[in-house]
Design an enzyme around this catalytic site. Structure first.
Site, PDB file in Angstrom:
ATOM      1  N   GLU A   3      -5.052 -24.774   0.307  1.00  0.00           N
ATOM      2  CA  GLU A   3      -6.491 -25.037   0.128  1.00  0.00           C
ATOM      3  C   GLU A   3      -6.888 -25.009  -1.356  1.00  0.00           C
ATOM      4  O   GLU A   3      -7.884 -25.609  -1.750  1.00  0.00           O
ATOM      5  CB  GLU A   3      -7.324 -23.994   0.888  1.00  0.00           C
ATOM      6  CG  GLU A   3      -7.287 -24.161   2.398  1.00  0.00           C
ATOM      7  CD  GLU A   3      -8.140 -23.144   3.147  1.00  0.00           C
ATOM      8  OE1 GLU A   3      -8.380 -23.346   4.334  1.00  0.00           O
ATOM      9  OE2 GLU A   3      -8.566 -22.125   2.553  1.00  0.00           O
ATOM     10  N   HIS A  43     -13.462 -19.122   1.422  1.00  0.00           N
ATOM     11  CA  HIS A  43     -14.408 -19.414   2.504  1.00  0.00           C
ATOM     12  C   HIS A  43     -14.002 -18.733   3.820  1.00  0.00           C
ATOM     13  O   HIS A  43     -14.241 -19.261   4.902  1.00  0.00           O
ATOM     14  CB  HIS A  43     -14.570 -20.935   2.673  1.00  0.00           C
ATOM     15  CG  HIS A  43     -13.308 -21.662   3.068  1.00  0.00           C
ATOM     16  ND1 HIS A  43     -13.018 -22.934   2.628  1.00  0.00           N
ATOM     17  CD2 HIS A  43     -12.281 -21.329   3.883  1.00  0.00           C
ATOM     18  CE1 HIS A  43     -11.860 -23.330   3.155  1.00  0.00           C
ATOM     19  NE2 HIS A  43     -11.399 -22.363   3.926  1.00  0.00           N
ATOM     20  N   HIS A  57      -3.148 -17.080   1.239  1.00  0.00           N
ATOM     21  CA  HIS A  57      -3.197 -16.587   2.613  1.00  0.00           C
ATOM     22  C   HIS A  57      -2.329 -17.429   3.531  1.00  0.00           C
ATOM     23  O   HIS A  57      -2.115 -18.615   3.287  1.00  0.00           O
ATOM     24  CB  HIS A  57      -4.625 -16.517   3.159  1.00  0.00           C
ATOM     25  CG  HIS A  57      -5.384 -17.811   3.312  1.00  0.00           C
ATOM     26  ND1 HIS A  57      -5.691 -18.657   2.278  1.00  0.00           N
ATOM     27  CD2 HIS A  57      -5.919 -18.388   4.424  1.00  0.00           C
ATOM     28  CE1 HIS A  57      -6.401 -19.679   2.721  1.00  0.00           C
ATOM     29  NE2 HIS A  57      -6.551 -19.558   4.029  1.00  0.00           N
ATOM     30  N   HIS A  66     -11.896 -27.498   9.324  1.00  0.00           N
ATOM     31  CA  HIS A  66     -10.807 -26.838  10.050  1.00  0.00           C
ATOM     32  C   HIS A  66     -10.823 -27.319  11.502  1.00  0.00           C
ATOM     33  O   HIS A  66     -11.075 -26.540  12.425  1.00  0.00           O
ATOM     34  CB  HIS A  66     -10.959 -25.327   9.989  1.00  0.00           C
ATOM     35  CG  HIS A  66     -10.992 -24.754   8.596  1.00  0.00           C
ATOM     36  ND1 HIS A  66     -12.076 -24.871   7.760  1.00  0.00           N
ATOM     37  CD2 HIS A  66     -10.069 -24.046   7.903  1.00  0.00           C
ATOM     38  CE1 HIS A  66     -11.814 -24.263   6.609  1.00  0.00           C
ATOM     39  NE2 HIS A  66     -10.611 -23.752   6.667  1.00  0.00           N
TER      40      HIS A  66
HETATM   41  C1  DHB Z   1      -8.975 -17.751   7.767  1.00  0.00           C
HETATM   42  C2  DHB Z   1      -9.344 -19.085   7.943  1.00  0.00           C
HETATM   43  C3  DHB Z   1      -9.582 -19.884   6.847  1.00  0.00           C
HETATM   44  O1  DHB Z   1      -9.972 -21.160   6.965  1.00  0.00           O
HETATM   45  C4  DHB Z   1      -9.396 -19.402   5.570  1.00  0.00           C
HETATM   46  O2  DHB Z   1      -9.588 -20.254   4.548  1.00  0.00           O
HETATM   47  C5  DHB Z   1      -9.049 -18.076   5.395  1.00  0.00           C
HETATM   48  C6  DHB Z   1      -8.837 -17.258   6.495  1.00  0.00           C
HETATM   49  C7  DHB Z   1      -8.803 -16.870   8.952  1.00  0.00           C
HETATM   50  O3  DHB Z   1      -8.786 -17.394  10.079  1.00  0.00           O
HETATM   51  O4  DHB Z   1      -8.704 -15.659   8.782  1.00  0.00           O
HETATM   52 FE    FE Z   2      -9.792 -22.304   5.273  1.00  0.00          FE
END
Ligand code: DHB
Ligand code: FE
Length: 323
Positions: free
Chosen positions: A241, A12, A194, A59
């Site tokens: 996540e 997402h 990530h 978030h």
């Molecule tokens: C980012 C934010 C998110 O919530 C995620 O799931 C992936 C990347 C970001 O800020 O790049």
């Molecule tokens: Fe996220």
């Protein structure tokens, strides 16, 4: 009765939403990402779910650090897009399904999963980006009502993978005890690997991600034993996540058909993963409790033919799927 016909996993990444909103989908960097969802949009258009349950995380948009429910079920009639710093995204207001949501709350809470009931909530990129990836960019309205299920993965301690998987099973039981004849698709969103900040910012672990996807289809119980520390170590701080995908997986049959998969790196700083898993017709038929609910033979037939159409689309995709 209602039934879960399929599960969708999707990253997402907020930058995907920004690329859509700012007309950048044809730029080569973004085309690589969006091209992986073309077949998925076709699949969704054929599957035509009556309702989507979208498991996602907020978030710090609807909930601040002052109050963070572990599992929060959206029972409202609508969920406007949140302002995440640049104004609300130009996407339609998400319409809920208060009757099914209330039923799910009752069933799941009496099954000893203590959901927080949310009657007013804005939804952020965690929910709206996967909606775009699977339903496209409708101007006025999303094609089906949505029940958001927000999961805390932003402040320690998030729920365990096993708890998520078992919640998926409780959700399935809840859906299947709802008398109306509805086809439901469940989304698990977020990930894949990530890390947004700190010395390891930009971490991506494709090997681990791909093994997660393999096991999601074939051996999800193995994934339920992964401790939080392993997500953090292998998939980065925000890789946690991915536990939300186990709620989606728990709501499906033990054996499922993987009808599509897509994986690309990067989008922003994030590995993008996507999967579509279908419940098998026989298993779905078997799990139908006899004598529950009142459905006309006409509506049953309509449900069956929609399921058949979804399966046909899936098989077409399966033969061409990207790995
Ligand atoms: C980012 C934010 C998110 O919530 C995620 O799931 C992936 C990347 C970001 O800020 O790049
Ligand atoms: Fe996220």
């Amino acid at each position: 009765m209602a039934r879960i016909i399929a599960g969708v996993g999707s990253s997402h990444v907020p930058a995907i939403g920004a690329a859509l909103d700012n007309g950048k989908t044809e730029e080569p960097y973004w085309k690589r990402v969006f091209s992986g969802f073309e077949k998925s949009k076709q699949w969704m258009a054929q599957a035509k779910p009556d309702v989507a349950i979208v498991v996602y995380n907020d978030h710090a948009s609807a909930f601040s650090v002052e109050m963070i429910p572990t599992f929060a079920l959206g029972c409202a009639a609508e969920f406007p897009p949140a302002d995440e710093g640049w104004g609300p995204r130009p996407v339609p207001v998400v319409k809920g399904h208060p009757a099914l949501a209330a039923h799910i709350a009752q069933s799941v809470i009496l099954d000893e999963f203590d959901l927080t009931i949310v009657n007013k909530m804005e939804v952020d990129h965690g929910l709206t980006v996967p909606m775009n990836l699977l339903f496209g960019q409708p101007k006025d309205a999303w094609p089906c009502p949505v029940i958001p299920l927000a999961v805390n993965v932003v402040m320690y301690p998030p729920p365990t993978g096993h708890r998520c998987y078992m919640l998926g099973k409780a959700l399935r039981k809840a859906v299947e005890s709802y008398p109306e004849d509805l086809n439901v698709v469940i989304f698990g969103t977020g990930g894949l690997s990530h890390q947004i900040s700190g010395p390891r910012a930009g971490l991506i672990n494709s090997k681990w991600d791909k093994s997660f996807l393999d096991n999601l289809t074939r051996d999800p119980k193995k994934l339920t034993r992964i401790p939080h520390i392993e997500y953090m170590r292998e998939a980065g701080a925000e890789g946690i996540e991915m536990v939300m995908w186990l709620i989606m997986r728990g709501a499906l049959d033990d054996k499922v058909d993987e009808v599509y998969r897509f994986y690309t790196v990067p989008a922003s700083n994030t590995a993008v993963g996507h999967i579509i898993l279908e419940n098998r017709r026989k298993a779905a038929g078997k799990s139908r409790p006899a004598g529950r609910g009142k459905t006309t033979s006409k509506s049953k037939a309509a449900g069956r033919s929609r399921q058949a159409a979804a399966r046909k689309a899936a098989h077409r995709i399966a033969s061409k799927g990207t790995r």
